[in-house]
Design a protein around this motif. Structure first.
Motif, PDB file in Angstrom:
ATOM      1  N   THR A   1       0.842  -1.194   0.000  1.00  0.00           N
ATOM      2  CA  THR A   1       0.000   0.000   0.000  1.00  0.00           C
ATOM      3  C   THR A   1       0.879   1.245   0.000  1.00  0.00           C
ATOM      4  O   THR A   1       1.853   1.336   0.745  1.00  0.00           O
ATOM      5  N   ILE A   2       0.509   2.204  -0.841  1.00  0.00           N
ATOM      6  CA  ILE A   2       1.358   3.371  -1.080  1.00  0.00           C
ATOM      7  C   ILE A   2       1.224   4.424   0.004  1.00  0.00           C
ATOM      8  O   ILE A   2       2.105   5.271   0.183  1.00  0.00           O
ATOM      9  N   CYS A   3       0.124   4.397   0.759  1.00  0.00           N
ATOM     10  CA  CYS A   3      -0.113   5.462   1.724  1.00  0.00           C
ATOM     11  C   CYS A   3      -1.080   4.972   2.805  1.00  0.00           C
ATOM     12  O   CYS A   3      -1.514   3.829   2.809  1.00  0.00           O
ATOM     13  N   GLU A   4      -1.407   5.872   3.700  1.00  0.00           N
ATOM     14  CA  GLU A   4      -2.359   5.574   4.770  1.00  0.00           C
ATOM     15  C   GLU A   4      -3.753   5.346   4.184  1.00  0.00           C
ATOM     16  O   GLU A   4      -4.187   6.063   3.288  1.00  0.00           O
ATOM     17  N   ILE A   5      -4.455   4.339   4.721  1.00  0.00           N
ATOM     18  CA  ILE A   5      -5.799   4.013   4.252  1.00  0.00           C
ATOM     19  C   ILE A   5      -6.785   4.226   5.398  1.00  0.00           C
ATOM     20  O   ILE A   5      -6.593   3.684   6.488  1.00  0.00           O
ATOM     21  N   ILE A   6      -7.849   5.007   5.150  1.00  0.00           N
ATOM     22  CA  ILE A   6      -8.887   5.232   6.160  1.00  0.00           C
ATOM     23  C   ILE A   6     -10.169   4.578   5.659  1.00  0.00           C
ATOM     24  O   ILE A   6     -10.664   4.906   4.567  1.00  0.00           O
ATOM     25  N   ILE A   7     -10.709   3.645   6.445  1.00  0.00           N
ATOM     26  CA  ILE A   7     -11.886   2.866   6.041  1.00  0.00           C
ATOM     27  C   ILE A   7     -13.066   3.278   6.915  1.00  0.00           C
ATOM     28  O   ILE A   7     -12.979   3.262   8.145  1.00  0.00           O
ATOM     29  N   LYS A   8     -14.188   3.632   6.270  1.00  0.00           N
ATOM     30  CA  LYS A   8     -15.365   4.100   7.011  1.00  0.00           C
ATOM     31  C   LYS A   8     -16.636   3.496   6.427  1.00  0.00           C
ATOM     32  O   LYS A   8     -16.712   3.195   5.235  1.00  0.00           O
TER      33      LYS A   8
ATOM     34  N   ILE B   1      19.891   2.838  -0.887  1.00  0.00           N
ATOM     35  CA  ILE B   1      18.497   2.388  -0.921  1.00  0.00           C
ATOM     36  C   ILE B   1      17.744   3.387  -1.774  1.00  0.00           C
ATOM     37  O   ILE B   1      17.789   4.585  -1.515  1.00  0.00           O
ATOM     38  N   MET B   2      17.072   2.922  -2.792  1.00  0.00           N
ATOM     39  CA  MET B   2      16.365   3.824  -3.684  1.00  0.00           C
ATOM     40  C   MET B   2      15.054   4.265  -3.025  1.00  0.00           C
ATOM     41  O   MET B   2      14.749   3.897  -1.909  1.00  0.00           O
ATOM     42  N   ILE B   3      14.281   5.068  -3.754  1.00  0.00           N
ATOM     43  CA  ILE B   3      12.979   5.479  -3.246  1.00  0.00           C
ATOM     44  C   ILE B   3      12.152   4.229  -2.979  1.00  0.00           C
ATOM     45  O   ILE B   3      12.415   3.164  -3.529  1.00  0.00           O
ATOM     46  N   SER B   4      11.153   4.354  -2.140  1.00  0.00           N
ATOM     47  CA  SER B   4      10.403   3.178  -1.698  1.00  0.00           C
ATOM     48  C   SER B   4       9.799   2.432  -2.887  1.00  0.00           C
ATOM     49  O   SER B   4       9.478   3.027  -3.922  1.00  0.00           O
ATOM     50  N   GLU B   5       9.644   1.130  -2.716  1.00  0.00           N
ATOM     51  CA  GLU B   5       9.116   0.287  -3.790  1.00  0.00           C
ATOM     52  C   GLU B   5       7.719   0.725  -4.209  1.00  0.00           C
ATOM     53  O   GLU B   5       7.365   0.683  -5.386  1.00  0.00           O
ATOM     54  N   GLU B   6       6.898   1.139  -3.221  1.00  0.00           N
ATOM     55  CA  GLU B   6       5.527   1.561  -3.526  1.00  0.00           C
ATOM     56  C   GLU B   6       5.530   2.802  -4.423  1.00  0.00           C
ATOM     57  O   GLU B   6       4.767   2.882  -5.398  1.00  0.00           O
ATOM     58  N   ILE B   7       6.406   3.770  -4.055  1.00  0.00           N
ATOM     59  CA  ILE B   7       6.488   5.003  -4.841  1.00  0.00           C
ATOM     60  C   ILE B   7       7.075   4.722  -6.226  1.00  0.00           C
ATOM     61  O   ILE B   7       6.590   5.232  -7.241  1.00  0.00           O
ATOM     62  N   GLU B   8       8.093   3.877  -6.280  1.00  0.00           N
ATOM     63  CA  GLU B   8       8.690   3.549  -7.586  1.00  0.00           C
ATOM     64  C   GLU B   8       7.664   2.885  -8.495  1.00  0.00           C
ATOM     65  O   GLU B   8       7.564   3.208  -9.691  1.00  0.00           O
ATOM     66  N   ARG B   9       6.877   1.956  -7.943  1.00  0.00           N
ATOM     67  CA  ARG B   9       5.848   1.280  -8.739  1.00  0.00           C
ATOM     68  C   ARG B   9       4.849   2.297  -9.288  1.00  0.00           C
ATOM     69  O   ARG B   9       4.462   2.248 -10.457  1.00  0.00           O
ATOM     70  N   ALA B  10       4.444   3.235  -8.428  1.00  0.00           N
ATOM     71  CA  ALA B  10       3.483   4.260  -8.847  1.00  0.00           C
ATOM     72  C   ALA B  10       4.077   5.155  -9.934  1.00  0.00           C
ATOM     73  O   ALA B  10       3.419   5.441 -10.945  1.00  0.00           O
ATOM     74  N   ILE B  11       5.325   5.598  -9.736  1.00  0.00           N
ATOM     75  CA  ILE B  11       5.957   6.502 -10.699  1.00  0.00           C
ATOM     76  C   ILE B  11       6.145   5.820 -12.056  1.00  0.00           C
ATOM     77  O   ILE B  11       5.954   6.428 -13.116  1.00  0.00           O
TER      78      ILE B  11
END
Length: 671
Positions: free
Chosen positions: A114-121, A161-171
């Protein structure tokens, strides 16, 4: 929420306290007993206001906090019914075939998913909304990705260490610079060739044209959509799974990279779920090098939040979790332990393998629970044993296929979920009962004050002696030598900044963003506050003031043990002292954060300091020099300019300590 009876009791008690305070304030005599009574009653009144707000909380937020890859998201999905059966291709015994498998609706994996914080409501209808990064922020992240590609083969000695895997995948999705795979055969030999489009462009065009191409492909100005509603009423689960994955991976051209994702779920999705019992469920970004993060502080401080610190069974409590919990539980006045839960996630038969369990799962869990509690005690942390919970979301599923094992049924699964939710309800109930007992104690002690007689001459003499001793503690410089502060910059720069962010790439990203790198939740200004305060009781300000703090506390305790009537007053004063001490630590830390912010202005390319740090990347080094040593030296010298930050810490600590002691003296009517 409060029932009518406690609500009425609190209202009535507050009215009585105000009446008594007014009556005492109007009395003509001014003496120590009068001031003690008035200040004590005012303290009770403030505490009742706080208790009233806490007991009025209708629904709590449930926030999951844990290290990357430990199963937070998987646990959330199973606990709150965010799962469904899907047809998938699976390789079993060397053969690929289609099977029906239970899958989580949110993206899960071996961490960094998961790339960021998730808020579930809960909501009337199902939809997903994002809080996006700005155009400028996205441009910055894209440039950092390009720089990371350019530096992949850099042979600098520092860890890379490169940028985070989540961010790299998104970019890569945003810029259309993906890594593709192709299977080729050389006779019977099978080879998989992987092609990195970004690396090819870099080799062909250079880094600047790679950045231009990436930015053109991203078309970030057009990514303005922030909300998408479910348009698949027949299968909302499928829509959630596919749409969430697409938004999380930034595969939709109209969406920007999300800073936060809000998932709103309809009644149909939540049928059989316990989500309705809570305001929301939050899946925070996984902890990495630095678990003490500013983005988590808002949840940890919020009275309407239950914090679940997730840790694997095998090494519970995991190091990052111990460090994070320890930093906060040193604050005695904030009662964090009422809202803190250690959530241990066993995997399959781990409890049965615990030494001494005799393959009994319940016994294995009890042994591990006792071990965790013992660890907290060794760390001098106050933690409720009943707030150590266990949950294995895949306990009843097969190993080869995520499918319910034939020997179990849905009732077994639901029973575990219900037990967990009941345990969380138990956390809230225990907190409520503690507060209700406190209301009762306030009522009883208020009556004693109202009906009590005057202090005896010996009691007044004891108070006067205590006042004299407390005044002797007013000047911190008499108790804490000035040289202890001289290590602060070194602790902050050469130990914390140097080691917590070991990769030179990470440091360079911090420099390019002038001290705050949100994609990794890095904030070096907040870090300065954390270091100045002390990560635990044996570090920095908490360590320097430990003895004088204990000395003041002992003076107050001696009054309680020596004087019967004062037993009504002093315990609450000690609690007030804990609050003032925590406030003292926080105020000094906050001023350090603000001073570092001031010293590192402007946060722009107009800054000689930031440009010097940025220029260290790729700069030719003399023999023995390293990137990290150089940037730390530049950083350290900046903090030593004008008023040295060590000197600033000393002056603010002494100033705020004097304020603390003056407030304690004010309880006895002293100015």
């Amino acid at each position: 929420m409060l029932t009518t009876q406690p609500q009425e009791e609190i209202t009535s008690l507050k009215q009585n306290l105000r009446h008594e305070i007014s009556k005492l304030s109007g009395a003509s005599e001014n003496n120590i007993p009068k001031y003690i009574c008035i200040n004590n009653l005012n303290s009770k009144l403030e505490r009742l206001e706080e208790i009233d707000k806490i007991l009025s909380i209708d629904k709590y937020k449930i926030v999951f906090i844990g290290t990357i890859g430990q199963g937070k998201t998987t646990a959330i999905c199973h606990l709150f019914n965010l799962i469904s059966d899907f047809k998938v291709s699976k390789t079993i015994g060397g053969k690929t075939k289609d099977v029906i498998e239970t899958r989580e609706l949110l993206s899960t994996g071996a961490g960094k998913t998961t790339i960021c914080e998730i808020i579930i409501k809960a909501s009337k209808k199902t939809y997903i909304e994002i809080e996006p990064y700005t155009v400028d922020e996205m441009e910055n992240i894209i440039f950092e990705f390009c720089d990371s590609i350019a530096n992949k083969d850099n042979l600098q000695s520092e860890e890379k260490i490169m940028i985070s895997e989540e961010i790299e995948r998104a970019i890569r999705n945003v810029t259309q610079l993906k890594i593709t795979s192709k299977t080729v055969y050389d006779g019977d030999k099978k080879n998989i060739l992987r092609t990195d489009k970004a690396k090819e462009l870099l080799d062909e065009l250079g880094v600047e044209l790679l950045k231009k191409t990436a930015l053109d492909n991203a078309n970030i100005e057009a990514r303005t959509t922030t909300r998408m509603e479910c348009d698949n009423q027949n299968n909302e689960q499928e829509w959630i799974k596919n749409t969430f994955a697409a938004i999380n991976n930034v595969q939709l051209k109209e969406f920007a990279i999300p800073r936060k994702i809000y998932l709103y779920l309809s009644d149909d999705i939540l049928s059989g779920s316990n989500l309705f019992q809570f305001d929301s469920v939050v899946d925070t970004k996984g902890l990495d090098e630095n678990p003490i993060r500013k983005d988590l502080q808002k949840y940890i401080d919020s009275q309407d939040t239950i914090c679940l610190f997730v840790t694997p069974f095998s090494n519970a409590p995991e190091a990052n979790i111990s460090k994070l919990i320890g930093y906060h539980l040193t604050s005695k006045s904030k009662e964090f332990h009422h809202r803190f839960v250690t959530l241990v996630l066993p995997r399959k038969n781990e409890p049965e393998k615990v030494h001494g369990s005799d393959e009994d799962r319940d016994l294995g869990i009890k042994i591990r629970q006792d071990e965790i509690q013992a660890t907290f005690k060794k760390l001098n942390l106050d933690f409720f044993p009943k707030n150590i919970l266990f949950y294995d979301s895949l306990r009843y599923y097969r190993d080869d296929i995520v499918k319910l094992n034939e020997i179990y049924d849905e009732e077994d699964v639901q029973r575990d979920k219900n037990e967990f939710i009941e345990a969380i309800a138990g956390v809230v109930k225990r907190r409520r009962n503690i507060l209700l007992d406190e209301i009762k104690a306030i009522k009883e002690s208020s009556a004693k004050i109202k009906n009590g007689g005057a202090l005896t001459e010996s009691e007044i003499k004891a108070i006067e002696n205590a006042i004299k001793k407390i005044k002797d503690l007013q000047h911190l410089s008499r108790k804490v030598p000035g040289f202890v502060y001289e290590n602060f910059i070194d602790e902050y720069v050469n130990k914390y900044y140097h080691t917590v962010y070991p990769a030179w790439n990470t440091k360079h990203a911090i420099h390019r963003n002038f001290g705050s790198y949100e994609p990794r939740d890095i904030d070096i200004y907040y870090d300065a506050k954390v270091v100045a305060e002390g990560i635990d009781e044996d570090k920095m300000l908490k360590k320097f003031t430990k003895e004088v703090k204990q000395e003041l506390e002992n003076i107050l305790n001696e009054l309680t043990s020596a004087n019967k009537y004062l037993k009504t007053f002093i315990p609450e004063l000690i609690q007030e002292f804990y609050r003032l001490y925590d406030e003292f630590i926080d105020e000094v830390g906050t001023e350090i954060e603000e001073e570092v912010t001031r010293k590192l202005l402007p946060r722009s390319e107009d800054s000689e300091f930031w440009n010097a740090l940025i220029a260290e990347k790729g700069k030719e080094k003399k023999k023995g020099e390293t990137f990290t040593d150089n940037v730390c030296l530049i950083f350290k010298r900046q903090l030593e300019k004008e008023t040295n930050l060590n000197t600033f810490l000393k002056s603010r600590a002494e100033y705020h300590w004097e304020k603390l002691v003056i407030k304690i003296l004010g309880f006895f009517g002293q100015k």
